[in-house]
Design an enzyme around this catalytic site. Structure first.
Site, PDB file in Angstrom:
ATOM      1  N   SER A 261       0.828  -1.212   0.000  1.00  0.00           N
ATOM      2  CA  SER A 261       0.000   0.000   0.000  1.00  0.00           C
ATOM      3  C   SER A 261       0.859   1.258   0.000  1.00  0.00           C
ATOM      4  O   SER A 261       2.008   1.250   0.435  1.00  0.00           O
ATOM      5  CB  SER A 261      -0.902   0.026   1.236  1.00  0.00           C
ATOM      6  OG  SER A 261      -1.626  -1.164   1.366  1.00  0.00           O
TER       7      SER A 261
HETATM    8  N1  SAH Z   1      -0.932  -4.916   3.937  1.00  0.00           N
HETATM    9  C1  SAH Z   1      -0.125  -5.171   2.757  1.00  0.00           C
HETATM   10  C2  SAH Z   1      -0.817  -4.787   1.457  1.00  0.00           C
HETATM   11  C3  SAH Z   1      -1.730  -5.818   1.089  1.00  0.00           C
HETATM   12  S1  SAH Z   1      -2.275  -6.029  -0.567  1.00  0.00           S
HETATM   13  C4  SAH Z   1       1.219  -4.505   2.833  1.00  0.00           C
HETATM   14  O1  SAH Z   1       1.474  -3.755   3.769  1.00  0.00           O
HETATM   15  O2  SAH Z   1       2.029  -4.759   1.939  1.00  0.00           O
HETATM   16  C5  SAH Z   1      -3.626  -7.101  -0.129  1.00  0.00           C
HETATM   17  C6  SAH Z   1      -3.211  -8.472   0.335  1.00  0.00           C
HETATM   18  O3  SAH Z   1      -4.398  -9.135   0.777  1.00  0.00           O
HETATM   19  C7  SAH Z   1      -2.637  -9.351  -0.783  1.00  0.00           C
HETATM   20  O4  SAH Z   1      -1.398  -9.862  -0.392  1.00  0.00           O
HETATM   21  C8  SAH Z   1      -3.684 -10.448  -0.941  1.00  0.00           C
HETATM   22  O5  SAH Z   1      -3.131 -11.708  -1.305  1.00  0.00           O
HETATM   23  C9  SAH Z   1      -4.302 -10.485   0.445  1.00  0.00           C
HETATM   24  N2  SAH Z   1      -5.631 -11.085   0.525  1.00  0.00           N
HETATM   25  C10 SAH Z   1      -6.688 -10.910  -0.307  1.00  0.00           C
HETATM   26  N3  SAH Z   1      -7.741 -11.661   0.102  1.00  0.00           N
HETATM   27  C11 SAH Z   1      -7.335 -12.314   1.234  1.00  0.00           C
HETATM   28  C12 SAH Z   1      -7.957 -13.258   2.116  1.00  0.00           C
HETATM   29  N4  SAH Z   1      -9.186 -13.721   1.924  1.00  0.00           N
HETATM   30  N5  SAH Z   1      -7.237 -13.709   3.177  1.00  0.00           N
HETATM   31  C13 SAH Z   1      -5.957 -13.301   3.389  1.00  0.00           C
HETATM   32  N6  SAH Z   1      -5.323 -12.431   2.579  1.00  0.00           N
HETATM   33  C14 SAH Z   1      -5.999 -11.947   1.510  1.00  0.00           C
END
Ligand code: SAH
Length: 228
Positions: free
Chosen positions: A73
């Site tokens: 993000s």
């Molecule tokens: N917080 C992260 C950014 C996340 S991007 C950072 O600081 O880098 C969103 C993330 O959510 C992705 O890695 C994706 O694989 C994950 N995601 C999406 N759906 C999900 C689910 N049902 N359970 C766990 N992770 C999930």
């Protein structure tokens, strides 16, 4: 000359602090106020959470690809969500926080500097593994990771004082609402697919009902059920 020596010679390591200082000034100008959050953003090495090829861009205020169609993000969003998780500085800070969507691990690492324990769940094994290595390298001992479907939360450690979801969903998964402590808050990008998303805080009242407060529009990758 070896790659690492060359980087040292170019002073890349030494300029990171200056770049982070500048980033913090931009975050402040963009409206981030909480001094606890600004201080952590000033010290957390975001360049360690992206591929080396992108490390030079780590202190720009933008999201960057981390592979598998996912992104780390934008720093402003990480700072803003962290502010919303911490809440009013006059109130007690949350102690136990659950994050859904570990991704690079950057958001979890920022939180780990501010609360007692961070539990974080990622559905993609490759990202889970890499985040695990980063937490170990940074010696963050109060971050606990799990490879699983975030829709199920992490019931063994519930209830959580705060839960943040870093992927967009139309409504909060019921298991997560259940695992949120009374008086706790959930911070998430809420919005139907195709429609806009808004950063939203759902506060759980003592009777278990939720009160929503909407904040700025955001763009997150979608929440995907299941794990890979
Ligand atoms: N917080 C992260 C950014 C996340 S991007 C950072 O600081 O880098 C969103 C993330 O959510 C992705 O890695 C994706 O694989 C994950 N995601 C999406 N759906 C999900 C689910 N049902 N359970 C766990 N992770 C999930």
């Amino acid at each position: 000359m070896k790659r690492l020596d060359r980087r040292a010679l170019l002073g890349i390591g030494m300029t990171s602090q200056r770049r982070r200082d500048r980033l913090v000034e931009r975050l402040r100008a963009a409206g981030i106020r909480d001094p606890r959050v600004l201080e952590v953003m000033r010290v957390m090495p975001r360049h360690l959470f992206v591929d080396e090829a992108l490390a030079d861009r780590a202190y720009e205020d933008c999201a960057l690809p981390i592979g598998y169609g996912q992104t780390i993000s934008q720093p402003y969003i990480v700072a803003r969500m962290t502010e919303l998780v911490l809440g009013d500085p006059a109130q007690p800070e949350p102690k136990k926080v659950l994050e859904i969507g570990t991704g690079s691990g950057y958001q979890a690492a920022v939180l780990a500097m501010l609360v007692e324990a961070v539990y974080t769940v990622e559905r993609l094994e490759a990202l889970y593994q890499r985040a695990r290595e980063r937490f170990a390298a940074l010696r963050l001992r109060n971050v606990y990771l799990r490879h699983g479907d975030g829709a199920e939360g992490w019931p063994e450690h519930a209830p959580y004082d705060a839960i943040l979801i870093t992927a967009a969903t139309e409504r909060p998964p019921p298991a997560l609402v259940e695992q949120l402590a009374a008086g706790g808050r959930m911070v998430l990008p809420l919005g139907a697919p195709g429609a806009g998303q808004r950063l939203t805080v759902l506060s759980k009242r003592p009777d278990g009902t939720l009160e929503a407060t909407e904040h700025e529009p955001v763009v997150f990758v979608p929440f995907v059920p299941g794990r890979d």
